[in-house]
Design a protein around this motif. Structure first.
Motif, PDB file in Angstrom:
ATOM      1  N   ASP A  86      52.590  62.934  26.308  1.00  0.00           N
ATOM      2  CA  ASP A  86      53.430  63.978  27.374  1.00  0.00           C
ATOM      3  C   ASP A  86      54.215  63.723  28.249  1.00  0.00           C
ATOM      4  O   ASP A  86      55.180  63.468  28.868  1.00  0.00           O
ATOM      5  CB  ASP A  86      51.975  64.811  27.722  1.00  0.00           C
ATOM      6  CG  ASP A  86      52.563  65.836  29.164  1.00  0.00           C
ATOM      7  OD1 ASP A  86      53.066  66.672  28.920  1.00  0.00           O
ATOM      8  OD2 ASP A  86      52.267  65.439  30.190  1.00  0.00           O
ATOM      9  N   ASP A  87      52.990  62.419  29.869  1.00  0.00           N
ATOM     10  CA  ASP A  87      53.859  61.859  29.891  1.00  0.00           C
ATOM     11  C   ASP A  87      55.064  60.701  29.773  1.00  0.00           C
ATOM     12  O   ASP A  87      56.352  60.822  30.352  1.00  0.00           O
ATOM     13  CB  ASP A  87      53.180  60.295  30.357  1.00  0.00           C
ATOM     14  CG  ASP A  87      52.143  60.431  31.711  1.00  0.00           C
ATOM     15  OD1 ASP A  87      52.048  61.609  32.125  1.00  0.00           O
ATOM     16  OD2 ASP A  87      51.118  59.834  31.381  1.00  0.00           O
ATOM     17  N   THR A  90      57.556  63.530  29.222  1.00  0.00           N
ATOM     18  CA  THR A  90      58.057  64.202  30.363  1.00  0.00           C
ATOM     19  C   THR A  90      59.755  62.696  31.113  1.00  0.00           C
ATOM     20  O   THR A  90      61.029  63.852  31.330  1.00  0.00           O
ATOM     21  CB  THR A  90      57.725  64.376  31.648  1.00  0.00           C
ATOM     22  OG1 THR A  90      56.655  65.238  31.418  1.00  0.00           O
ATOM     23  CG2 THR A  90      57.979  64.520  33.132  1.00  0.00           C
ATOM     24  N   GLU A  94      63.855  64.226  31.873  1.00  0.00           N
ATOM     25  CA  GLU A  94      64.156  62.952  33.157  1.00  0.00           C
ATOM     26  C   GLU A  94      65.296  62.036  33.193  1.00  0.00           C
ATOM     27  O   GLU A  94      66.042  62.133  34.113  1.00  0.00           O
ATOM     28  CB  GLU A  94      63.043  62.816  33.624  1.00  0.00           C
ATOM     29  CG  GLU A  94      62.163  63.486  34.437  1.00  0.00           C
ATOM     30  CD  GLU A  94      60.770  63.032  35.332  1.00  0.00           C
ATOM     31  OE1 GLU A  94      61.114  61.936  35.831  1.00  0.00           O
ATOM     32  OE2 GLU A  94      60.210  63.757  35.993  1.00  0.00           O
ATOM     33  N   GLU A 157      61.915  65.593  22.287  1.00  0.00           N
ATOM     34  CA  GLU A 157      63.289  65.407  23.357  1.00  0.00           C
ATOM     35  C   GLU A 157      64.545  66.208  22.538  1.00  0.00           C
ATOM     36  O   GLU A 157      64.336  67.606  23.911  1.00  0.00           O
ATOM     37  CB  GLU A 157      63.463  64.160  23.950  1.00  0.00           C
ATOM     38  CG  GLU A 157      64.349  64.328  24.184  1.00  0.00           C
ATOM     39  CD  GLU A 157      65.222  62.848  25.248  1.00  0.00           C
ATOM     40  OE1 GLU A 157      65.912  62.448  25.631  1.00  0.00           O
ATOM     41  OE2 GLU A 157      63.659  61.903  24.455  1.00  0.00           O
ATOM     42  N   ARG A 168      58.942  73.047  25.618  1.00  0.00           N
ATOM     43  CA  ARG A 168      57.982  71.620  25.956  1.00  0.00           C
ATOM     44  C   ARG A 168      56.807  71.901  24.750  1.00  0.00           C
ATOM     45  O   ARG A 168      57.026  71.069  23.450  1.00  0.00           O
ATOM     46  CB  ARG A 168      58.162  70.924  27.348  1.00  0.00           C
ATOM     47  CG  ARG A 168      57.596  70.347  27.301  1.00  0.00           C
ATOM     48  CD  ARG A 168      57.755  69.470  28.855  1.00  0.00           C
ATOM     49  NE  ARG A 168      57.329  68.083  28.858  1.00  0.00           N
ATOM     50  CZ  ARG A 168      56.169  67.614  29.211  1.00  0.00           C
ATOM     51  NH1 ARG A 168      55.118  68.730  28.600  1.00  0.00           N
ATOM     52  NH2 ARG A 168      55.406  66.855  29.053  1.00  0.00           N
ATOM     53  N   ASP A 169      55.987  72.303  25.572  1.00  0.00           N
ATOM     54  CA  ASP A 169      54.416  72.274  25.679  1.00  0.00           C
ATOM     55  C   ASP A 169      53.954  72.862  23.814  1.00  0.00           C
ATOM     56  O   ASP A 169      53.409  72.792  23.400  1.00  0.00           O
ATOM     57  CB  ASP A 169      53.371  73.069  26.195  1.00  0.00           C
ATOM     58  CG  ASP A 169      53.518  72.357  27.601  1.00  0.00           C
ATOM     59  OD1 ASP A 169      54.392  71.365  27.817  1.00  0.00           O
ATOM     60  OD2 ASP A 169      53.256  73.734  28.639  1.00  0.00           O
TER      61      ASP A 169
END
Length: 203
Positions: A86-87, A90, A94, A157, A168-169
């Motif tokens: 998950d990190d 993210t 970004e 991604e 996303r989830d």
């Protein structure tokens, strides 16, 4: 403020502004204007656009390495694995330049090559440590490599970028579900060995 402190502040300001721009369309003149610094200041820190992209990604790589450290310290392997992915997702969403820096070191600017290589090495080690632990604990099928896991996450991604952020989830859950040990796998197969160890579930 000392000249060194002032230079560090300028560098951080440039990076802060650059993070808000599409890395595929960075222009040093535009960054200087938006950051409120002279173009000479930008060139002193980042002589090329590629150097700026790498500097942005080095910062993200360090954060990704820190995420791996946190996952390694998490007592529950299932939670650790999910949290790390998950990190990582993210951070990749970004930082649009992260994938290229992870997968194409041949284009790395020599000015920052060593820094990039060191940060990337820690990230790869983190992927391997988190995945290996999840496989040992029967959370993830045993026939997935760290390199394959990284490419799978890059695929998620891209899928999110092609769709909408709300995907996303769901897409991450699908990826996690697909890596669960298969209870029907042959006992002597890598996936079967992982399944026998512990029939844990992701998500």
């Amino acid at each position: 403020m000392s000249p060194r402190a002032d230079a560090l502040r300028s560098r951080e300001r440039i990076l802060e502004v650059a993070r808000r721009h599409d890395v595929r369309a960075l222009r040093l003149n535009d960054i200087a204007r938006a950051a409120g610094v002279g173009i000479g200041t930008v060139y002193r820190h980042f002589p090329t656009v590629r150097a700026l992209v790498e500097a942005l990604s080095v910062d993200t790589l360090v954060r990704l390495g820190d995420a791996a450290d946190r996952a390694t310290a998490e007592p529950d392997a299932r939670q650790a694995f999910r949290r790390f992915l998950d990190d990582a997702l993210t951070l990749q969403l970004e930082d649009g330049g992260l994938e290229a820096v992870l997968t194409d070191m041949a284009r790395t600017d020599p000015v920052l090559h060593d820094e990039c290589a060191a940060a990337r090495g820690k990230v790869f080690a983190g992927y391997d440590a988190v995945l290996s632990r999840a496989q040992r604990d029967g959370v993830v099928r045993g026939d997935v490599s760290a390199a394959q896991l990284q490419r799978l996450l890059c695929g998620v991604e891209h899928a999110v970028r092609l769709g909408v952020p709300a995907d996303r989830d769901l897409l991450l859950d699908i990826l996690l579900s697909g890596m669960r040990p298969d209870p029907q796998a042959a006992p002597d197969s890598p996936a079967g060995v992982a399944a026998i160890r512990r029939p844990a579930a992701l998500g």
